[in-house]
Design an enzyme around this catalytic site. Structure first.
Site, mmCIF file in Angstrom:
data_model
loop_
_atom_site.group_PDB
_atom_site.id
_atom_site.type_symbol
_atom_site.label_atom_id
_atom_site.label_comp_id
_atom_site.label_asym_id
_atom_site.label_seq_id
_atom_site.Cartn_x
_atom_site.Cartn_y
_atom_site.Cartn_z
ATOM 1 C CD GLU A 173 -2.253 2.390 -3.644
ATOM 2 O OE1 GLU A 173 -3.085 3.147 -3.749
ATOM 3 O OE2 GLU A 173 -1.807 2.390 -2.651
ATOM 4 C CG ASP A 201 -1.748 1.187 1.420
ATOM 5 O OD1 ASP A 201 -2.800 1.200 0.774
ATOM 6 O OD2 ASP A 201 -1.394 2.122 2.182
HETATM 7 C C1 NOJ Z 1 -4.150 3.297 -0.606
HETATM 8 C C2 NOJ Z 1 -5.335 2.480 -0.240
HETATM 9 O O1 NOJ Z 1 -5.743 1.723 -1.346
HETATM 10 C C3 NOJ Z 1 -6.369 3.439 0.245
HETATM 11 O O2 NOJ Z 1 -7.633 2.826 0.396
HETATM 12 C C4 NOJ Z 1 -5.885 4.029 1.546
HETATM 13 O O3 NOJ Z 1 -6.786 5.014 1.970
HETATM 14 C C5 NOJ Z 1 -4.506 4.658 1.385
HETATM 15 N N1 NOJ Z 1 -3.621 3.878 0.591
HETATM 16 C C6 NOJ Z 1 -3.855 4.858 2.720
HETATM 17 O O4 NOJ Z 1 -3.481 3.628 3.282
#
Ligand code: NOJ
Ligand code: MG
Length: 579
Positions: free
Chosen positions: A299, A227
């Site tokens: 991500e 993430d």
């Molecule tokens: C990316 C995640 O997919 C999202 O849902 C989240 O709010 C942020 N990162 C923070 O962790």
């Protein structure tokens, strides 16, 4: 046939078979499978509290099998006060009560193993929770844990009032700094206040987070989606006399907006890439033990140049799948076929030759395909995601073409929506619409839950848009999806090459081929009808057979069309095979 001739043909056959065998052996499990993202809160509720849970997922693993997917990535299931619905983790080593117990998780793992479905977890390394033991200990002055977070002194304004250390902004608006009286300092949170950033310049944090990875790998997970990776490191403040510097202004006139400043000190720092390579080393320790590749997907909504750095550098390996978000960030229902081609070519152009592409059209942070493109384009986008070269990722519900739910301001719970403080325009920021409960059938709450109230309301239209209806309808998104997943198994899609064309501003087509197998996929992005000439592609001539068609297409499987004059109806998508 003379004996020389016979020997020749036998040799040709053996070489051919060997070549195929070698090509197939080269592909690892993750290179051929489809990854299916489950947002656990919204998938299936087993205990009637209106919130999806682990036992709910376990009960529906057979559905994943039915789809033909081989791996599922679960959004966070760990202990959390849920300020960001699980992305604020208070205990990285435990399961959130409302999702179940560790035993439930172990049960999920073993049932998935039975079905040969790999489980991928969400690794959230950038931040923890302000309600974690780590943070509470930090506030109590426990030095070890104090150093787990990023602290900075405030600055006094002209009236003697304490202000945040600098102009850094949270992704969810306003200052990225929050004051804590207990220690007389501000802590950094690049996301919500409940998500204090972890301090990766502290070797204890680095080791702790590797232990988190090891803990879940030991349980048997096959990898992680990582993430918010771009946010991992902040600039080394020692380079700035021990004070974190302001970020340059962008010219955006909303001082609360994340875009108010240019994130040169809080994003994409070199050290971040190195940490990814270090995690990959941990993954590979496990592979060395049992031969199973543990997969990492990162991500980052970044430039292609930066995205490619996650793959690795020099002799260091990184993520197998740095997410390719072009279908989310670069195009939408208004894009021309030229823009679609340009976007799809981007990752292919920048990626290292020996790495695989991946295709992602949706996730829990972005509006659904049916809403961002159009309901008519659901099959076309699934054709693109599943049939382009590389790994396919599907967000739950995209296989049935779920649409964004309407969530009133009163029902809005996503911090990204709530933090706008704007009962009208919150809709542009809220991620609740793409997180509404999964639509299983036409029963109460779409078969998601028995509760009287679900955590988010079910989207309108579920009575007809659901798995059960689509299972029993020949021409349905679900059936198109399943057929596409099967078709991916063909050599042309597994090993074949790729070429794409914008036939005009509305019709996009691509060809996949391997040896004598030739397929062409045609997607009409508009409602206008066209007759297109596919012979612009090499070796595409004569009769083409319809293999799969979008649900609104009148062309059934087996229909023959002529390569030089294929009639493509408005919003029609076709997979054609050269006869
Ligand atoms: C990316 C995640 O997919 C999202 O849902 C989240 O709010 C942020 N990162 C923070 O962790
Ligand atoms: Mg539940």
């Amino acid at each position: 046939m003379g004996s020389n001739m016979r020997t020749y043909w036998i040799l040709v056959c053996i070489v051919g078979l060997l070549a195929q065998g070698i090509a197939q052996e080269e592909l690892d499990w993750w290179e051929t499978t489809v990854f299916y993202q489950i947002y656990p809160r919204s998938f299936k509720d087993s205990d009637g509290d209106g919130i999806g849970d682990l036992n709910g997922i376990t009960s529906q693993l057979k559905y994943l099998k039915e789809l033909g997917v081989g791996a599922t990535w679960l959004s966070p299931i760990f202990k959390s006060p849920m300020y960001d619905f699980g992305y604020d983790i208070s205990d990285f080593y435990d399961i959130q009560d409302e999702y179940g117990t560790m035993e439930d998780f172990e049960n999920l793992l073993s049932e998935a193993k039975e079905l040969d479905i790999k489980i991928i977890l969400d690794f959230v390394p950038n931040h923890g929770s302000n309600e974690s033991v780590w943070f509470e200990e930090a506030l109590r002055g426990h030095e070890k844990y104090y150093d787990y977070f990023v602290w900075e002194d405030g600055v006094e304004d002209e009236n003697g009032n304490l202000q945040p250390p600098n102009n850094w902004r949270s992704v969810f608006r306003k200052s990225a700094w929050e004051y804590r009286e207990e220690v007389g300092k501000y802590y950094l949170h690049q996301f919500v206040i409940g998500q204090p950033d972890l301090n990766y310049r502290n070797p204890d944090v680095v080791e702790e987070m590797k232990n988190v990875i090891r803990f879940w790998l030991d349980k048997g997970v096959a990898g992680f989606r990582v993430d918010a990776i771009a946010h991992l490191f902040e600039v080394d403040k020692e380079l700035f006399d021990g004070k974190y510097p302001d970020e340059p202004l962008t010219g955006n006139d909303d001082p609360d907006s994340y875009d108010y400043v240019d994130h040169i000190y809080t994003k994409d720092q070199d050290e971040t890439f190195d940490m990814v390579y270090q995690w990959r080393e941990v993954f590979d320790e496990y592979k060395a033990k049992d031969g199973l590749t543990r997969v990492m997907m990162t991500e980052a909504y970044s430039s292609p140049q930066l995205t490619m750095r996650y793959f690795g550098e020099g002799d260091r390996e990184g993520a197998q799948m740095p997410f390719n978000f072009v279908l989310i960030s670069d195009v939408n229902g208004k894009s021309s076929a030229h823009e679609i081609k340009y976007a799809l070519d981007k990752f292919m152009t920048f990626k290292p030759v020996d790495k695989l592409a991946n295709w992602v059209a949706g996730n829990h942070d972005n509006n659904r395909v049916a809403s961002r493109f159009s309901p008519e384009l659901v099959d076309g986008i699934n054709m693109i995601v599943l049939l382009l070269p590389g790994v396919a990722v599907t967000y739950m519900g995209e296989e049935i073409g779920m649409v964004d739910g309407f969530i009133s301001w009163e029902d809005t719970v996503d911090p990204s929506g709530c933090n706008t403080d704007d009962p009208i325009n919150y809709v542009y920021s809220s991620r609740d619409p793409e997180r509404t409960p999964f639509q299983w059938n036409a029963d109460k709450n779409a078969g998601f839950s028995d509760a009287n109230k679900t955590w988010l309301p079910v989207a309108d239209g579920y009575e007809t848009l659901n798995v059960e209806v689509q299972r029993n309808t020949d021409q349905s998104h679900l059936n198109v999806y399943k057929a596409l997943v099967q078709l991916r198994g063909q050599q042309a899609f597994r090993h074949g090459r790729y070429e794409s064309l914008a036939l005009n501003s509305d019709v996009f087509a691509f060809k996949r081929w391997y040896n004598s197998e030739n397929y062409v996929v045609v997607v009409n992005f508009r409602s206008q009808e066209y007759t297109v000439d596919l012979t612009y592609f090499d070796n595409v001539i004569g009769d083409l057979e319809v293999v799969i068609s979008s649900i609104q297409s009148p062309k059934t499987e087996g229909t023959i069309v002529q390569a030089d004059r294929v009639e493509v109806l408005g919003s029609e998508s076709l997979v054609l095979k050269v006869k």
